[in-house]
Structure formats: structure tokens, C-alpha cells
Design an enzyme around this catalytic site. Structure first.
Site, PDB file in Angstrom:
ATOM      1  CB  SER A   1       4.435  51.096 -23.111  1.00 55.11           C
ATOM      2  OG  SER A   1       4.554  52.485 -23.284  1.00 55.11           O
TER       3      SER A   1
ATOM      4  CG  HIS B   1       1.203  53.846 -19.977  1.00 57.70           C
ATOM      5  ND1 HIS B   1       2.045  53.897 -18.887  1.00 57.70           N
ATOM      6  CD2 HIS B   1       2.012  53.889 -21.059  1.00 57.70           C
ATOM      7  CE1 HIS B   1       3.291  53.958 -19.289  1.00 57.70           C
ATOM      8  NE2 HIS B   1       3.299  53.956 -20.612  1.00 57.70           N
TER       9      HIS B   1
END
Length: 362
Positions: free
Chosen positions: A266, A324
């Protein structure tokens, strides 16, 4: 063009479920998931005792029987001075990624030019003879090439990335390999092996939902990103964003004194997502189960990064929000500066590489 996003995630709070952030999660690895045999989970008394004595010790460590060594390594003292190793590896790997894809770009152009020249001069007679002796193999190759040629440029770069993630996902299912997987395919600043896990963990998923969600989002945004960047620049951005996300995670864990394992693609995907949303902020996105609700890509990336920023500031521990943010910030940097000012610099290297390779051989 509207892109659809999936919105179910069992690991995030209900108030977040209605946002696209569900597909950009890089969860902290929960070692308790490894007890798929008769192994019993227990707290490591040694690490719990060290919690009071060492400021950088973790609050608790859950250890599957047989993996105590790897788990204890995953939650020990974090020496802040070790961050330089992570930093040097991040810079070297990111630069090496773009150098590697530049060589790939050059060799592809060179190979195509030589194939065209040989076909024109009829110099491939030897290959024609070999084809007569290997008709079955050549037929199989033709079928594969036919399937490959039908794929879009985005799907051609997505397919090998997805395949690597699936292979690593399968390796997690082999109990004998789990100590190695914890050591090499899970990023942790307190581990003995710090550098290469920063890269290998970006291809690592333990949960089926995790890999399915990440690959869905990557596939959704691959087409637009590859169409804009080209496959070489896309791959350089993807690999670099993944390692930079791991470095951001290392910095956050060291500063907050919270060692732990992280894995997932991610962080790299956030780099691609942020790039596309920054380049095309007016593109309309939709949620896969609620296609009637649409929103702009610019608004989506703001919401996603806002949630991750809140996670960092409020200390949410369900996901690696720092990773992230690191990936997303690099994607935005590449959208506003890197692709226009850094990527063109590869032309100088191509010149040196061309001189080193010398004239092509007929």
C-alpha cells in the site's frame, strides 16, 4: 472517466468505511495470525519485563511457538542512530531503481532497432531454421505473445507485479518458511536485517483480503499512470515509493518508540494513487458498491492523506499510517516536480551507457 473503488474492510473503524482509504492500508503485521497449527500464542515475558526498563522497548510481543527468535527480534530496542542505514538504503535504492529502468528503456529501444535492422538485411536465417525444429515451442510462444499483445500497457506492467505478490503470499502459507519470511519480508527498524526488508515487504501480504484489496486498487490506477508515465518511469516511481514508505515507517516507529512489523504494497500504491490524483484532480471516482456516488480524485487524495495524518497524530495502530503518508508525499512530489525535472536527467546517463555498450553487433 470514472474509476470504481471497493469499500469493505474488516480492520478499520466504521466511520472510515465509506472512504477510498480502505484500499491503501499497510497493516502492521499481527504475529498471532501465524498460529494456524496447534501452536499456542503467548506473551514474551522477557519483552514485557524490558518494557519497564528500556524506553524503546515495546509494550507487548505476541509470539507463536517456534518463532520466538524472530518475534523477539521484531520488538526490541530501536537505536535511533541506525536510521542512517535505512536512509542510505532508501536513497541508494531509489536512485538505483530509476537507473535500472533507464537502462531497461535504452535496451528495449536498442533491441527493437536491431531486430528491425536484421529483418531488413535478412540476417535472422539461423532463427528461422531453429523455428522449424521447435514448432511446438514456438506455437506456445506465439500463443503467449498473442495473449500478451492483447493486454493494455497498464496491464502488462500490472501482471508481473501482481504475480510477484501472489508468489510471496503463497510463501507465507509454508510453515517452514515463516521464520525467513518474518526476517526478510516484514519491515521493522528494530530487526537485525533492516535494509532489504524495506523493499521485500512491499511485495508481501499475509491476509487474502489485504492482497486482494491492494491489487484491485493498483489495477484500477495502473492504466492512467502508465499511460502518462510510460512503463519504465511507472516502475521507478512504484519501487521508490515503496521503499520511501518503509523509511517513513522506520522514522515514525523510532521517534514514537513503537517497534513492530509492517508489510504490504500500500505504500507503493499510495505513491501511484497520489500521482494520478495530483495529475488528474478532476477525474471522477466512484465506490464499487455505490456507483451512484462520485467524487473528484483531488478530493479523494485529500481525504485519504487526512485520515492517515490523523492516524499518525492520534496514534492509531491498526495500520501503518506513516508509511502511507511517505508513499503519498513522494507520489505528489513526482507529479509536481520529479517527472518534469528529475526524470529528464536520465538522458545524461543514457549517453554514458550508450558509449559503454559500444556499437551494436550485427
Amino acid at each position: 472517466m470514472a474509476l470504481r473503488l471497493l469499500i469493505h474492510c474488516r480492520e478499520i473503524p466504521a466511520f472510515v468505511r465509506s472512504t477510498p482509504v480502505n484500499f491503501c492500508q499497510r497493516p502492521l503485521l499481527n504475529p498471532s495470525q501465524f498460529a494456524h497449527r496447534s501452536s499456542l500464542l503467548r506473551y514474551s515475558r522477557q519483552m514485557r519485563n524490558n518494557t519497564r526498563g528500556e524506553s524503546f522497548a515495546p509494550k507487548q510481543t505476541i509470539v507463536p511457538t517456534g518463532l520466538q527468535g524472530a518475534a523477539i527480534e521484531s520488538g526490541g530496542y530501536i537505536d535511533p542512530s541506525r536510521l542512517w542505514k535505512s536512509f542510505v538504503f532508501t536513497v541508494a535504492f531509489s536512485a538505483g531503481s530509476f537507473v535500472g529502468v533507464t537502462i531497461w528503456e535504452y535496451e528495449t529501444v536498442r533491441s527493437r532497432a536491431m531486430d528491425a535492422l536484421r529483418a531488413k538485411l535478412n540476417l535472422n536465417w539461423f532463427r528461422e531454421r531453429m523455428k522449424d525444429k521447435r514448432r511446438e515451442v514456438e506455437q506456445w510462444r506465439k500463443d503467449v505473445n498473442g495473449w500478451w499483445s492483447k493486454l493494455s500497457p497498464g496491464e502488462r506492467i500490472f501482471a508481473p507485479i501482481c504475480a510477484l505478490n501472489v508468489v510471496v503470499f503463497g510463501l507465507w502459507r509454508i510453515p517452514q518458511l515463516q521464520p525467513m519470511m518474518l526476517r526478510l519480508f516484514a519491515s521493522n527498524p528494530a530487526a537485525k536485517a533492516v535494509c532489504w526488508p524495506m523493499f521485500l515487504s512491499t511485495f508481501s501480504h499475509y491476509s487474502l483480503f489485504h492482497i486482494a484489496a491492494n491489487m484491485y486498487v493498483l489495477h484500477s490506477f495502473c492504466h492512467g499512470a502508465v499511460a502518462t508515465l510510460g512503463r519504465e518511469q511507472f516502475l521507478g516511481l512504484y519501487l521508490s515509493a515503496g521503499v520511501i514508505a518503509s523509511f517513513a515507517s522506520h522514522v515514525f516507529k523510532t521517534v514514537m518508540r513503537q517497534p513492530g512489523l509492517s508489510l504490504g504494497a500500500s505504500g507503493a500504491i499510495m505513491g501511484i494513487l497520489a500521482y494520478v490524483c495530483s495529475q488528474y484532480p478532476d477525474t471522477q471516482l466512484s465506490i464499487v458498491f455505490l456507483p451512484m456516488f462520485t467524487f473528484s480524485a483531488g478530493a479523494a487524495i485529500k481525504v485519504i492523506m487526512g485520515i492517515d495524518l490523523a492516524g499518525v497524530l492520534l496514534g492509531w495502530k491498526l495500520f501503518d499510517h506513516a508509511a502511507h503518508l511517505g508513499g503519498a508525499l513522494f507520489g505528489m512530489f513526482w507529479a509536481y516536480y520529479g517527472s518534469r525535472n528529475v526524470w529528464p536527467l536520465r538522458e545524461h546517463f543514457i549517453g554514458y551507457w550508450h558509449e559503454w555498450r559500444g556499437p551494436p553487433k550485427k
